[in-house]
Design an enzyme around this catalytic site. Structure first.
Site, PDB file in Angstrom:
ATOM      1  N   ASP A  70      -1.888   9.538 -10.361  1.00 17.90           N
ATOM      2  CA  ASP A  70      -1.921   8.554 -11.276  1.00 17.90           C
ATOM      3  C   ASP A  70      -0.404   8.293 -11.774  1.00 17.90           C
ATOM      4  O   ASP A  70      -0.080   6.988 -12.207  1.00 17.90           O
ATOM      5  CB  ASP A  70      -2.757   8.816 -12.746  1.00 17.90           C
ATOM      6  CG  ASP A  70      -4.218   9.127 -12.500  1.00 17.90           C
ATOM      7  OD1 ASP A  70      -4.681   8.470 -11.139  1.00 17.90           O
ATOM      8  OD2 ASP A  70      -4.905   9.393 -13.192  1.00 17.90           O
ATOM      9  N   HIS A  93      -4.853  14.668  -9.007  1.00 15.91           N
ATOM     10  CA  HIS A  93      -5.101  13.307  -9.456  1.00 15.91           C
ATOM     11  C   HIS A  93      -4.140  12.898 -10.580  1.00 15.91           C
ATOM     12  O   HIS A  93      -3.866  11.639 -10.774  1.00 15.91           O
ATOM     13  CB  HIS A  93      -6.329  12.951  -9.726  1.00 15.91           C
ATOM     14  CG  HIS A  93      -7.504  13.081  -8.622  1.00 15.91           C
ATOM     15  ND1 HIS A  93      -7.672  11.816  -7.779  1.00 15.91           N
ATOM     16  CD2 HIS A  93      -8.406  13.901  -8.153  1.00 15.91           C
ATOM     17  CE1 HIS A  93      -8.472  12.165  -6.655  1.00 15.91           C
ATOM     18  NE2 HIS A  93      -8.951  13.451  -6.960  1.00 15.91           N
ATOM     19  N   GLU A  97      -4.540   2.188  -4.261  1.00 13.16           N
ATOM     20  CA  GLU A  97      -3.198   2.470  -4.250  1.00 13.16           C
ATOM     21  C   GLU A  97      -2.820   1.056  -3.672  1.00 13.16           C
ATOM     22  O   GLU A  97      -1.588   0.830  -3.063  1.00 13.16           O
ATOM     23  CB  GLU A  97      -2.973   3.301  -3.352  1.00 13.16           C
ATOM     24  CG  GLU A  97      -3.236   3.309  -1.942  1.00 13.16           C
ATOM     25  CD  GLU A  97      -4.581   4.183  -1.699  1.00 13.16           C
ATOM     26  OE1 GLU A  97      -4.722   4.714  -0.477  1.00 13.16           O
ATOM     27  OE2 GLU A  97      -5.489   4.049  -2.480  1.00 13.16           O
ATOM     28  N   ASN A 157      -2.665  12.960  -3.802  1.00 18.09           N
ATOM     29  CA  ASN A 157      -4.054  13.520  -4.741  1.00 18.09           C
ATOM     30  C   ASN A 157      -4.389  14.669  -4.398  1.00 18.09           C
ATOM     31  O   ASN A 157      -4.774  15.700  -5.131  1.00 18.09           O
ATOM     32  CB  ASN A 157      -4.992  12.417  -4.463  1.00 18.09           C
ATOM     33  CG  ASN A 157      -4.990  11.105  -5.457  1.00 18.09           C
ATOM     34  OD1 ASN A 157      -3.993  11.371  -6.445  1.00 18.09           O
ATOM     35  ND2 ASN A 157      -5.191  10.304  -5.178  1.00 18.09           N
ATOM     36  N   ASP A 165       0.882  -1.201  -0.059  1.00 20.73           N
ATOM     37  CA  ASP A 165       0.029   0.145  -0.041  1.00 20.73           C
ATOM     38  C   ASP A 165       0.908   1.051   0.017  1.00 20.73           C
ATOM     39  O   ASP A 165       1.773   1.327   0.839  1.00 20.73           O
ATOM     40  CB  ASP A 165      -0.810   0.239   1.163  1.00 20.73           C
ATOM     41  CG  ASP A 165      -1.846   0.988   1.173  1.00 20.73           C
ATOM     42  OD1 ASP A 165      -3.208   0.923   0.686  1.00 20.73           O
ATOM     43  OD2 ASP A 165      -1.369   2.325   1.844  1.00 20.73           O
TER      44      ASP A 165
END
Length: 310
Positions: free
Chosen positions: A205, A201, A231, A196, A188
């Site tokens: 990404d 975002h 994630e 973010n 994770d």
């Protein structure tokens, strides 16, 4: 050796041959396949995934505005974002000075500078990702792409959760039948929401894609590295004990921490927390193995993050 000199002289000599005429094929049929749409606050519709856009015009506009040929109702897409031009057997993509840029295979292209699309190519418009394909049999290609889309994460290119479960459903019975080790590592990204929220975002990404690339370089044949969701990622390690899996996880943790993640000239520090699970009981199934790794991942995050618990 008899005839060797003759062969040598023959090999050294330049031969003149009658060239076959080169037949230039007619313009190949082309299409875009929508393979990923960013989630979050954008007006994305997951049902759009897998939609095919045939490139059957000489000039095709892409953007958020309703007057475009391909309309993407996404906050990260400019009203008039990009244009595809087809001329003389070449397909060119031009960014129309969009806010968030246009990308071909992870490379941002300069505005108002047409760039030729290779075949195939990944094309990113805002948070929408397309697969560009060209060929003679569009229907056959489309069928194959749809199959791959079902088992592949569109953003990272990794196997997705569906493929992960298919692999576990075959690996666990094999481990049970032959009394072999099997381990699973759940990973994770630490404080991903902060990335973010502070950088947007698109930066998030980018981090997901880069992390997928970094880890994939260290995945051996027979192992599976998949995106589990959000994630979270999962690494399946056949014939690997719990102790060995902890060592693998620790090496990956160190490599991610040492890697430089950069987006729009800004460095993004990235660390990961990892939990290890191992096949230890005959009655274990894939869900039980995932839950074991997930519990250890939770312990890793609760005890300070950027660590391995197994």
């Amino acid at each position: 050796m008899p005839g060797s000199r003759d062969r040598l002289e023959h090999d050294d000599a330049t031969q003149v041959i009658q060239a076959e005429p080169v037949i230039v094929p007619r313009s190949l049929k082309e299409f875009l396949l929508l393979i990923h749409v960013g989630s979050g606050k954008e007006n994305s519709d997951p049902k759009e995934i897998g939609r095919r856009f045939d490139l059957d015009k000489d000039s095709i506009l892409i953007g958020r505005g309703p007057d475009n040929d391909i309309v993407l109702d996404l906050d990260t897409v400019s009203r008039r974002h990009a244009r595809i031009d087809r001329k003389g057997g070449r397909t060119m993509l031009t960014d129309l000075q969009s806010t968030n840029g246009t990308y071909i295979d992870e490379r941002r292209i300069p505005p108002y500078t047409p760039q030729e699309l290779p075949r195939p190519a990944r094309m990113m418009i805002g948070r929408a990702i397309f697969k560009y394909q060209a060929g003679d049999d569009l229907d056959l290609q489309y069928t194959e792409e749809i199959y791959q889309l079902k088992i592949t994460d569109g953003l990272t290119g990794l196997p997705n959760r569906r493929r992960l479960m298919e692999v576990l459903q075959s690996e666990i019975p094999r481990a049970r039948r032959y009394h072999r080790d099997l381990a699973l590592v759940m990973m994770d990204i630490d404080h991903f929401k902060r990335i973010n929220d502070t950088l947007g975002h698109l930066a998030g990404d980018h981090v997901l894609r880069e992390l997928a690339n970094v880890v994939s370089m260290h995945v051996r044949q027979g192992e599976l590295f998949a995106r589990y969701g959000g994630e979270e990622f999962v690494l399946v390690l056949p014939e690997t004990s719990r102790e060995q899996a902890v060592q693998v996880a620790e090496r990956l943790r160190q490599r991610v921490e040492a890697c430089t993640f950069q987006f729009a000239d800004r460095r993004i520090p990235v660390t990961v927390s990892l939990g290890v699970g191992a096949f230890t009981a005959e009655e274990m199934d894939e869900q039980a193995l995932i839950e074991m790794a997930d519990r250890n991942l939770y312990r890793a995050k609760e005890s300070g993050r950027n660590r391995v618990v197994g």
